[in-house]
Design a protein around this motif. Structure first.
Motif, PDB file in Angstrom:
ATOM      1  N   PRO A 117     -20.302  38.407  10.346  1.00  0.00           N
ATOM      2  CA  PRO A 117     -20.283  39.478  11.844  1.00  0.00           C
ATOM      3  C   PRO A 117     -20.659  38.874  13.382  1.00  0.00           C
ATOM      4  O   PRO A 117     -22.242  38.294  12.428  1.00  0.00           O
ATOM      5  N   PRO A 118     -20.057  38.369  13.141  1.00  0.00           N
ATOM      6  CA  PRO A 118     -20.221  38.114  15.364  1.00  0.00           C
ATOM      7  C   PRO A 118     -21.580  38.382  15.227  1.00  0.00           C
ATOM      8  O   PRO A 118     -22.502  38.102  15.852  1.00  0.00           O
ATOM      9  N   THR A 119     -22.314  39.627  15.510  1.00  0.00           N
ATOM     10  CA  THR A 119     -22.964  40.462  15.887  1.00  0.00           C
ATOM     11  C   THR A 119     -24.841  39.726  14.864  1.00  0.00           C
ATOM     12  O   THR A 119     -25.734  39.648  15.558  1.00  0.00           O
ATOM     13  N   ALA A 120     -24.488  38.897  13.638  1.00  0.00           N
ATOM     14  CA  ALA A 120     -25.198  39.064  12.890  1.00  0.00           C
ATOM     15  C   ALA A 120     -25.438  37.073  13.126  1.00  0.00           C
ATOM     16  O   ALA A 120     -26.607  37.046  13.099  1.00  0.00           O
ATOM     17  N   ARG A 122     -25.194  36.150  16.502  1.00  0.00           N
ATOM     18  CA  ARG A 122     -25.579  36.432  18.094  1.00  0.00           C
ATOM     19  C   ARG A 122     -27.788  36.351  17.921  1.00  0.00           C
ATOM     20  O   ARG A 122     -27.985  35.963  17.791  1.00  0.00           O
ATOM     21  N   GLN A 123     -27.424  37.110  15.872  1.00  0.00           N
ATOM     22  CA  GLN A 123     -29.403  37.934  15.929  1.00  0.00           C
ATOM     23  C   GLN A 123     -29.686  36.815  15.516  1.00  0.00           C
ATOM     24  O   GLN A 123     -31.416  36.689  15.218  1.00  0.00           O
ATOM     25  N   TYR A 124     -29.180  36.055  14.683  1.00  0.00           N
ATOM     26  CA  TYR A 124     -29.867  34.422  13.159  1.00  0.00           C
ATOM     27  C   TYR A 124     -30.232  33.630  14.675  1.00  0.00           C
ATOM     28  O   TYR A 124     -31.112  33.255  15.165  1.00  0.00           O
ATOM     29  N   GLU A 126     -30.565  33.792  18.313  1.00  0.00           N
ATOM     30  CA  GLU A 126     -31.636  35.123  19.552  1.00  0.00           C
ATOM     31  C   GLU A 126     -33.174  34.596  17.885  1.00  0.00           C
ATOM     32  O   GLU A 126     -33.932  34.095  19.475  1.00  0.00           O
ATOM     33  N   ASP A 127     -33.087  35.229  17.265  1.00  0.00           N
ATOM     34  CA  ASP A 127     -34.676  35.053  16.779  1.00  0.00           C
ATOM     35  C   ASP A 127     -34.996  33.350  16.298  1.00  0.00           C
ATOM     36  O   ASP A 127     -35.771  33.650  15.512  1.00  0.00           O
TER      37      ASP A 127
END
Length: 138
Positions: A117-120, A122-124, A126-127
């Motif tokens: 999903p896009p949120t995952a 984005r988090q990847y 960012e991390d």
């Protein structure tokens, strides 16, 4: 996941095509033939039809395709080849349901699907660990 010479990809799309008239042009036999026709077109594009189903006035497709394929060109070929062959093979039935001589509507739905999903994602991103600036030499 699929691999090419210089790429690893996981491109999937959900496509929906509507008949021009929306009034019963697709029978069970026509849907079965439509699936066969579309599988052949996918092979020509080195893509894969993973799932196909439909009703009397539309079809749903789940396709996996390589990055070199333009989705709009794949759609145009799918609609053009299937319309020509379905009109030829089911002429008597289809002719009663055609509007303006066209089998498929000019419109279609294309939605990307698959992967995280896009949120995952984005988090990847960012991390990710940025490299540190080297300390100035003393």
């Amino acid at each position: 996941m699929s691999t090419g010479r210089h790429v690893v990809h996981h491109l999937r799309a959900h496509l929906v095509f509507f008949t021009k008239c929306r009034c019963g042009a697709l029978t069970d036999a026509a849907l079965r033939r439509c699936e066969q026709i579309m599988k052949k077109v996918y092979e020509d594009f080195e893509a894969e039809l993973r799932q196909f189903n439909g009703e009397h006035d539309h079809v749903h497709l789940l396709v996996h395709y390589p990055p070199k394929v333009q989705l709009s060109k794949l759609v145009n070929s799918l609609k053009g080849v299937s319309a020509r062959l379905l009109r030829k093979e089911y002429d008597a039935h289809v002719r009663r349901h055609l509007w303006g001589g066209r089998f498929w509507s000019g419109s279609y739905f294309a939605g990307s699907c698959g992967g995280a999903p896009p949120t995952a994602v984005r988090q990847y991103i960012e991390d990710q660990q940025r490299p540190c600036e080297p300390h100035a030499a003393q």
